[in-house]
Motif scaffolding. Sequence first.
Motif, PDB file in Angstrom:
ATOM      1  N   ASN A  11       0.826  -1.217   0.000  1.00 27.33           N
ATOM      2  CA  ASN A  11       0.000   0.000   0.000  1.00 27.33           C
ATOM      3  C   ASN A  11       0.857   1.263   0.000  1.00 27.33           C
ATOM      4  O   ASN A  11       0.539   2.239  -0.671  1.00 27.33           O
ATOM      5  CB  ASN A  11      -0.905   0.012   1.234  1.00 27.33           C
ATOM      6  N   PHE A  30      11.078  -5.159  -6.200  1.00 24.38           N
ATOM      7  CA  PHE A  30      10.747  -6.535  -5.834  1.00 24.38           C
ATOM      8  C   PHE A  30       9.737  -6.587  -4.693  1.00 24.38           C
ATOM      9  O   PHE A  30       9.805  -5.820  -3.743  1.00 24.38           O
ATOM     10  CB  PHE A  30      11.988  -7.336  -5.417  1.00 24.38           C
ATOM     11  N   LEU A  32       7.070  -9.932  -2.834  1.00 21.65           N
ATOM     12  CA  LEU A  32       6.658 -11.337  -2.909  1.00 21.65           C
ATOM     13  C   LEU A  32       5.333 -11.489  -3.663  1.00 21.65           C
ATOM     14  O   LEU A  32       5.037 -12.561  -4.186  1.00 21.65           O
ATOM     15  CB  LEU A  32       6.495 -11.913  -1.494  1.00 21.65           C
ATOM     16  N   VAL A  51      15.202 -10.376  -4.241  1.00 15.95           N
ATOM     17  CA  VAL A  51      15.902  -9.245  -3.611  1.00 15.95           C
ATOM     18  C   VAL A  51      17.328  -9.178  -4.166  1.00 15.95           C
ATOM     19  O   VAL A  51      17.833  -8.097  -4.485  1.00 15.95           O
ATOM     20  CB  VAL A  51      15.928  -9.410  -2.073  1.00 15.95           C
ATOM     21  N   LEU A  65       8.630  -2.591   4.431  1.00 22.75           N
ATOM     22  CA  LEU A  65       8.164  -3.928   4.786  1.00 22.75           C
ATOM     23  C   LEU A  65       7.228  -3.887   5.994  1.00 22.75           C
ATOM     24  O   LEU A  65       7.190  -2.890   6.715  1.00 22.75           O
ATOM     25  CB  LEU A  65       9.387  -4.808   5.080  1.00 22.75           C
ATOM     26  N   GLU A  78      19.382 -11.371   2.543  1.00 25.44           N
ATOM     27  CA  GLU A  78      19.256 -11.122   1.108  1.00 25.44           C
ATOM     28  C   GLU A  78      19.969  -9.865   0.628  1.00 25.44           C
ATOM     29  O   GLU A  78      20.608  -9.881  -0.421  1.00 25.44           O
ATOM     30  CB  GLU A  78      17.761 -11.071   0.741  1.00 25.44           C
ATOM     31  N   SER A  93      10.251   1.178   6.749  1.00 27.39           N
ATOM     32  CA  SER A  93       9.188   0.471   7.484  1.00 27.39           C
ATOM     33  C   SER A  93       9.065   1.053   8.894  1.00 27.39           C
ATOM     34  O   SER A  93      10.003   1.659   9.402  1.00 27.39           O
ATOM     35  CB  SER A  93       9.549  -1.015   7.629  1.00 27.39           C
ATOM     36  N   GLY A 121       2.265  10.037   7.400  1.00 29.94           N
ATOM     37  CA  GLY A 121       1.448  10.242   6.189  1.00 29.94           C
ATOM     38  C   GLY A 121       1.037   8.871   5.698  1.00 29.94           C
ATOM     39  O   GLY A 121       1.828   7.925   5.798  1.00 29.94           O
TER      40      GLY A 121
HETATM   41  P1  NAD Z   1       1.598  -3.736   3.047  1.00 25.54           P
HETATM   42  O1  NAD Z   1       1.322  -5.009   3.782  1.00 25.54           O
HETATM   43  O2  NAD Z   1       0.577  -3.200   2.107  1.00 25.54           O
HETATM   44  O3  NAD Z   1       2.974  -3.882   2.212  1.00 25.54           O
HETATM   45  C1  NAD Z   1       4.083  -4.628   2.627  1.00 25.54           C
HETATM   46  C2  NAD Z   1       4.616  -5.351   1.397  1.00 25.54           C
HETATM   47  O4  NAD Z   1       5.832  -6.023   1.757  1.00 25.54           O
HETATM   48  C3  NAD Z   1       3.663  -6.411   0.859  1.00 25.54           C
HETATM   49  O5  NAD Z   1       3.362  -6.116  -0.511  1.00 25.54           O
HETATM   50  C4  NAD Z   1       4.425  -7.720   1.003  1.00 25.54           C
HETATM   51  O6  NAD Z   1       4.186  -8.646  -0.035  1.00 25.54           O
HETATM   52  C5  NAD Z   1       5.864  -7.222   0.994  1.00 25.54           C
HETATM   53  N1  NAD Z   1       6.825  -8.144   1.588  1.00 25.54           N
HETATM   54  C6  NAD Z   1       6.737  -8.782   2.781  1.00 25.54           C
HETATM   55  N2  NAD Z   1       7.846  -9.545   2.990  1.00 25.54           N
HETATM   56  C7  NAD Z   1       8.631  -9.367   1.885  1.00 25.54           C
HETATM   57  C8  NAD Z   1       9.892  -9.886   1.488  1.00 25.54           C
HETATM   58  N3  NAD Z   1      10.562 -10.746   2.247  1.00 25.54           N
HETATM   59  N4  NAD Z   1      10.405  -9.490   0.308  1.00 25.54           N
HETATM   60  C9  NAD Z   1       9.711  -8.630  -0.487  1.00 25.54           C
HETATM   61  N5  NAD Z   1       8.513  -8.108  -0.175  1.00 25.54           N
HETATM   62  C10 NAD Z   1       7.981  -8.478   1.013  1.00 25.54           C
HETATM   63  O7  NAD Z   1       1.973  -2.654   4.174  1.00 25.54           O
HETATM   64  P2  NAD Z   1       2.017  -1.057   4.018  1.00 25.54           P
HETATM   65  O8  NAD Z   1       0.715  -0.484   4.406  1.00 25.54           O
HETATM   66  O9  NAD Z   1       2.626  -0.725   2.707  1.00 25.54           O
HETATM   67  O10 NAD Z   1       3.037  -0.711   5.207  1.00 25.54           O
HETATM   68  C11 NAD Z   1       4.428  -0.910   5.074  1.00 25.54           C
HETATM   69  C12 NAD Z   1       5.126  -0.283   6.267  1.00 25.54           C
HETATM   70  O11 NAD Z   1       4.791   1.116   6.319  1.00 25.54           O
HETATM   71  C13 NAD Z   1       4.701  -0.877   7.603  1.00 25.54           C
HETATM   72  O12 NAD Z   1       5.837  -1.002   8.428  1.00 25.54           O
HETATM   73  C14 NAD Z   1       3.706   0.141   8.158  1.00 25.54           C
HETATM   74  O13 NAD Z   1       3.638   0.151   9.564  1.00 25.54           O
HETATM   75  C15 NAD Z   1       4.287   1.442   7.609  1.00 25.54           C
HETATM   76  N6  NAD Z   1       3.320   2.542   7.453  1.00 25.54           N
HETATM   77  C16 NAD Z   1       2.108   2.314   6.880  1.00 25.54           C
HETATM   78  C17 NAD Z   1       1.200   3.378   6.722  1.00 25.54           C
HETATM   79  C18 NAD Z   1      -0.153   3.154   6.096  1.00 25.54           C
HETATM   80  O14 NAD Z   1      -1.001   4.068   6.158  1.00 25.54           O
HETATM   81  N7  NAD Z   1      -0.392   2.018   5.444  1.00 25.54           N
HETATM   82  C19 NAD Z   1       1.564   4.674   7.142  1.00 25.54           C
HETATM   83  C20 NAD Z   1       2.830   4.877   7.697  1.00 25.54           C
HETATM   84  C21 NAD Z   1       3.704   3.798   7.838  1.00 25.54           C
END
Ligand code: NAD
Length: 297
Positions: A11, A30, A32, A51, A65, A78, A93, A121
């Motif tokens: 996201n 990259f 998964l 990766v 992540l 990796e 992250s 944000g």
């Molecule tokens: P998400 O679950 O949508 O995205 C995480 C992605 O990482 C997934 O697409 C998953 O397939 C991938 N992934 C997991 N393990 C992997 C690996 N070993 N190799 C490659 N890809 C891998 O989560 P998000 O909402 O994008 O959030 C990501 C980070 O940002 C989190 O730590 C979250 O706390 C932080 N965050 C999110 C928001 C929000 O509003 N969504 C805001 C601020 C911070």
Amino acid sequence: MTTIAFIGLGNMGGGMAANQAKAQRRVMAFDLAPAALKRAEENGCHPVTSVAEAVKDADIVITMLPAGPHVRQVYNDEVAPNAKPGALLIDCSTIDVETARAVAEQMRAKGFRFADAPVSGGTAAADAGTLAFMVGCEEADFAEIDEALKPMSRITIRAGKFGAGQAAKICNNMALGIQMLATCEAFALAEKLGLDAQAFFEIASKSSSQCWSLTAYCPWPGAGPQTASDRNYESGFATAMMLKDLKLAQDAAAKNGASTPMGAQAEALYALFDRMGFGHKDFSAVQQWLRGNLSAL
Ligand code: NAD
């Protein structure tokens, strides 16, 4: 041309990687999840199958992540064995401070430069390139980190050494969770007292309870600017995400001897709301719970 490896295209990472590509950087992407890779390709990134392949020629590695264990695994197993010597590694992250510090030391011992750079944000800011980054890094590396993050950022601030970015993030979000609950309670009481919500908004937003949760992210539908509350609390900052950050804050408080009773209360309330089945709803949806109107959700 700068080559960036972008790992984690969910996201948040999806929009962030797209903004790097828009800034004419070569983005080796990259994830998964095949759907995330496809979206990255549509947005101008080069999808790769591991990766190792993403990082092998990269000047800068950016990760977005889910949590600490993913970050430890991806960097140690990796990134480190495959990245170019001296590459700049930036983890965006949200994770615990201990893991951020440990990974920083492990990567530095292997000759890399490292930064923890979590963001403030949500997905809209990730897509628009207007995130706020809080960075823990060596002072000497900050200018280069700032430049690397520019296509994704509205502002980038150095918080201090390794782990300081994560510390700033969890302290900020603990205060945010508490403020949101306080704002929701005030609206709920105002309603019981027969006070018009818009009138309360006008007064409070110019009085001493003014805060971001009230004026920029008002939980009461129809009051203040358009927010998640006007979309029945869909697609904002999910309750489950807020709960994750509040748990990180409470763990950090317990380990470091900080007294955070309001943070603990906020964690308990968001944990209950999550268990009630509202983890996917925006964190401002607690408004409907506190006013006794869960059926609206
Ligand atoms: P998400 O679950 O949508 O995205 C995480 C992605 O990482 C997934 O697409 C998953 O397939 C991938 N992934 C997991 N393990 C992997 C690996 N070993 N190799 C490659 N890809 C891998 O989560 P998000 O909402 O994008 O959030 C990501 C980070 O940002 C989190 O730590 C979250 O706390 C932080 N965050 C999110 C928001 C929000 O509003 N969504 C805001 C601020 C911070």
